[in-house]
Design a protein around this motif. Structure first.
Motif, PDB file in Angstrom:
ATOM      1  N   ALA A 123     -78.531-100.634   8.878  1.00  0.00           N
ATOM      2  CA  ALA A 123     -77.261 -99.970   9.144  1.00  0.00           C
ATOM      3  C   ALA A 123     -76.559-100.644  10.313  1.00  0.00           C
ATOM      4  CB  ALA A 123     -77.496 -98.491   9.443  1.00  0.00           C
ATOM      5  N   GLY A 124     -75.253-100.850  10.177  1.00  0.00           N
ATOM      6  CA  GLY A 124     -74.464-101.501  11.214  1.00  0.00           C
ATOM      7  C   GLY A 124     -73.837-100.505  12.169  1.00  0.00           C
ATOM      8  N   PRO A 125     -73.159-100.993  13.187  1.00  0.00           N
ATOM      9  CA  PRO A 125     -72.522-100.108  14.168  1.00  0.00           C
ATOM     10  C   PRO A 125     -71.492 -99.171  13.555  1.00  0.00           C
ATOM     11  CG  PRO A 125     -72.618-102.371  14.976  1.00  0.00           C
ATOM     12  CD  PRO A 125     -73.023-102.421  13.540  1.00  0.00           C
ATOM     13  N   ALA A 126     -70.843 -99.615  12.472  1.00  0.00           N
ATOM     14  CA  ALA A 126     -69.806 -98.795  11.845  1.00  0.00           C
ATOM     15  C   ALA A 126     -70.366 -97.824  10.805  1.00  0.00           C
ATOM     16  CB  ALA A 126     -68.760 -99.691  11.193  1.00  0.00           C
ATOM     17  N   ASP A 127     -71.670 -97.903  10.539  1.00  0.00           N
ATOM     18  CA  ASP A 127     -72.277 -97.042   9.531  1.00  0.00           C
ATOM     19  C   ASP A 127     -72.685 -95.698  10.147  1.00  0.00           C
ATOM     20  OD1 ASP A 127     -72.051 -98.955   7.533  1.00  0.00           O
ATOM     21  OD2 ASP A 127     -73.970 -99.879   8.063  1.00  0.00           O
ATOM     22  N   SER A 128     -72.507 -94.641   9.362  1.00  0.00           N
ATOM     23  CA  SER A 128     -72.915 -93.307   9.795  1.00  0.00           C
ATOM     24  C   SER A 128     -73.297 -92.490   8.581  1.00  0.00           C
ATOM     25  CB  SER A 128     -71.789 -92.603  10.565  1.00  0.00           C
ATOM     26  OG  SER A 128     -70.701 -92.317   9.695  1.00  0.00           O
ATOM     27  N   ALA A 129     -74.084 -91.439   8.798  1.00  0.00           N
ATOM     28  CA  ALA A 129     -74.484 -90.567   7.699  1.00  0.00           C
ATOM     29  C   ALA A 129     -73.272 -89.906   7.057  1.00  0.00           C
ATOM     30  CB  ALA A 129     -75.471 -89.517   8.207  1.00  0.00           C
ATOM     31  N   ALA A 130     -72.295 -89.505   7.872  1.00  0.00           N
ATOM     32  CA  ALA A 130     -71.093 -88.844   7.336  1.00  0.00           C
ATOM     33  C   ALA A 130     -70.319 -89.786   6.418  1.00  0.00           C
ATOM     34  CB  ALA A 130     -70.208 -88.370   8.486  1.00  0.00           C
ATOM     35  N   LYS A 131     -70.245 -91.048   6.794  1.00  0.00           N
ATOM     36  CA  LYS A 131     -69.526 -92.038   5.978  1.00  0.00           C
ATOM     37  C   LYS A 131     -70.145 -92.159   4.596  1.00  0.00           C
ATOM     38  CE  LYS A 131     -69.154 -97.082   5.687  1.00  0.00           C
ATOM     39  NZ  LYS A 131     -69.402 -98.362   6.411  1.00  0.00           N
ATOM     40  N   PHE A 132     -71.478 -92.310   4.529  1.00  0.00           N
ATOM     41  CA  PHE A 132     -72.132 -92.477   3.236  1.00  0.00           C
ATOM     42  C   PHE A 132     -72.158 -91.171   2.449  1.00  0.00           C
ATOM     43  CE2 PHE A 132     -74.158 -96.005   5.669  1.00  0.00           C
ATOM     44  CZ  PHE A 132     -73.595 -97.035   4.930  1.00  0.00           C
ATOM     45  N   ALA A 133     -72.209 -90.050   3.140  1.00  0.00           N
ATOM     46  CA  ALA A 133     -72.168 -88.752   2.452  1.00  0.00           C
ATOM     47  C   ALA A 133     -70.838 -88.574   1.730  1.00  0.00           C
ATOM     48  CB  ALA A 133     -72.396 -87.621   3.453  1.00  0.00           C
ATOM     49  N   GLN A 134     -69.755 -88.942   2.377  1.00  0.00           N
ATOM     50  CA  GLN A 134     -68.439 -88.841   1.743  1.00  0.00           C
ATOM     51  C   GLN A 134     -68.339 -89.786   0.553  1.00  0.00           C
ATOM     52  OE1 GLN A 134     -65.540 -89.534   4.818  1.00  0.00           O
ATOM     53  NE2 GLN A 134     -66.028 -87.643   5.919  1.00  0.00           N
ATOM     54  N   MET A 135     -68.887 -90.990   0.713  1.00  0.00           N
ATOM     55  CA  MET A 135     -68.858 -91.948  -0.392  1.00  0.00           C
ATOM     56  C   MET A 135     -69.624 -91.422  -1.588  1.00  0.00           C
ATOM     57  SD  MET A 135     -69.451 -95.505   1.707  1.00  0.00           S
ATOM     58  CE  MET A 135     -69.614 -96.469   0.211  1.00  0.00           C
ATOM     59  N   PHE A 136     -70.818 -90.883  -1.349  1.00  0.00           N
ATOM     60  CA  PHE A 136     -71.617 -90.371  -2.464  1.00  0.00           C
ATOM     61  C   PHE A 136     -70.926 -89.193  -3.141  1.00  0.00           C
ATOM     62  CE2 PHE A 136     -74.696 -87.430  -4.265  1.00  0.00           C
ATOM     63  CZ  PHE A 136     -75.381 -88.257  -5.136  1.00  0.00           C
ATOM     64  N   ARG A 137     -70.438 -88.255  -2.357  1.00  0.00           N
ATOM     65  CA  ARG A 137     -69.808 -87.064  -2.941  1.00  0.00           C
ATOM     66  C   ARG A 137     -68.581 -87.453  -3.768  1.00  0.00           C
ATOM     67  NH1 ARG A 137     -70.231 -84.243   1.077  1.00  0.00           N
ATOM     68  NH2 ARG A 137     -71.923 -82.891   0.387  1.00  0.00           N
ATOM     69  N   ARG A 138     -67.790 -88.382  -3.266  1.00  0.00           N
ATOM     70  CA  ARG A 138     -66.599 -88.810  -3.998  1.00  0.00           C
ATOM     71  C   ARG A 138     -66.978 -89.493  -5.311  1.00  0.00           C
ATOM     72  NH1 ARG A 138     -64.744 -91.611  -0.311  1.00  0.00           N
ATOM     73  NH2 ARG A 138     -65.423 -93.697  -0.954  1.00  0.00           N
ATOM     74  N   ARG A 139     -67.966 -90.371  -5.277  1.00  0.00           N
ATOM     75  CA  ARG A 139     -68.368 -91.099  -6.478  1.00  0.00           C
ATOM     76  C   ARG A 139     -69.010 -90.163  -7.501  1.00  0.00           C
ATOM     77  NH1 ARG A 139     -68.542 -96.496  -6.412  1.00  0.00           N
ATOM     78  NH2 ARG A 139     -70.300 -96.524  -7.857  1.00  0.00           N
ATOM     79  N   ALA A 140     -69.891 -89.262  -7.028  1.00  0.00           N
ATOM     80  CA  ALA A 140     -70.564 -88.346  -7.951  1.00  0.00           C
ATOM     81  C   ALA A 140     -69.578 -87.382  -8.588  1.00  0.00           C
ATOM     82  CB  ALA A 140     -71.658 -87.580  -7.212  1.00  0.00           C
ATOM     83  N   THR A 141     -68.597 -86.933  -7.837  1.00  0.00           N
ATOM     84  CA  THR A 141     -67.598 -86.009  -8.379  1.00  0.00           C
ATOM     85  C   THR A 141     -66.776 -86.669  -9.481  1.00  0.00           C
ATOM     86  OG1 THR A 141     -67.439 -84.857  -6.252  1.00  0.00           O
ATOM     87  CG2 THR A 141     -65.618 -84.559  -7.797  1.00  0.00           C
TER      88      THR A 141
END
Length: 220
Positions: A123-141
């Motif tokens: 994970a890089g400095p710009a990576d966060s759990a909230a960022k990936f959570a939003q990505m997953f929720r958007r893609r799954a929806t």
């Protein structure tokens, strides 16, 4: 941060590794197969999915099938030689390598799978759990995926949907049983010689609790 998806398919085969000649499925989906479903929706080197709970939504039903399979694969040495030389014989011909094999499959399966993820050392400095959570929720929806999710083998594709917290869905089956030792996942700490990991799976009222990889319940 947890997520939940429901998956459904006409057939499934979560092959027992101890039965190599004839394919025989485990009674339910394995944690590694469940993990691959989440990775099909969102995979990043910066996160690692962990399956926490599996709910079985359809009765366990079996189906016998005999089918043609390829009896050989291209040797790794041939691939390496072709990569080095720029050409090589990498073909497999089904007429020469065809084998008929019987399979004991699951049919009419549906699961509700709960999982979360952790950040990895990639994970890089710009990576966060909230960022990936939003990505997953958007893609799954939206039903988006990197590759078509499947149930054990690629020919058994499945449909998936995101289950939001508080959404009313069907209950798990009224069935409790000891499922025995089940493949948990593969340990790739040694990429050259990966090792299988197992755990003792028990279903209570259609629900299987899945331990964490570092748990004492997971054994090599």
């Amino acid at each position: 941060m947890g997520f939940c998806i429901e998956v459904r398919g006409e057939f499934a085969c979560f092959t027992r590794p101890e039965l190599k000649v004839e394919r025989v499925s485990y009674d339910i989906i394995t944690p590694s197969a469940a993990r691959s479903l989440f990775e099909a929706i969102l995979w990043k080197p910066a996160i690692r999915w962990r399956i926490r709970k599996i709910e079985v939504l359809r009765p366990i039903r079996w189906f016998n099938l005999r089918r043609n399979e390829l009896g050989n694969v291209v040797p790794v040495n041939s691939v390496n030689a072709a990569r080095k030389n720029g050409s090589g014989a990498l073909g497999c011909y089904i007429e020469e390598e065809r084998q008929q094999r019987a399979s004991l499959l699951l049919r009419d399966v549906a699961y509700r799978i709960h999982a979360d993820f952790e950040l990895t050392d990639k994970a890089g400095p710009a990576d966060s759990a909230a960022k990936f959570a939003q990505m997953f929720r958007r893609r799954a929806t939206k039903g988006q995926c990197i590759n078509q999710p499947y149930l054990g083998t690629r020919e058994f594709a499945c449909a998936f949907s995101l289950v939001e917290e508080g959404t009313l869905t069907e209950a798990a089956i009224d069935d409790s049983r000891d499922l025995g030792w089940m493949l948990f996942d593969m340990d790739f700490s040694d990429p050259v010689n990966p090792q299988p990991l197992f755990y003792r799976a028990t279903m209570h009222q259609g629900v299987v609790q899945v331990p964490l990889p570092e748990s004492a319940e997971v054994r090599g």
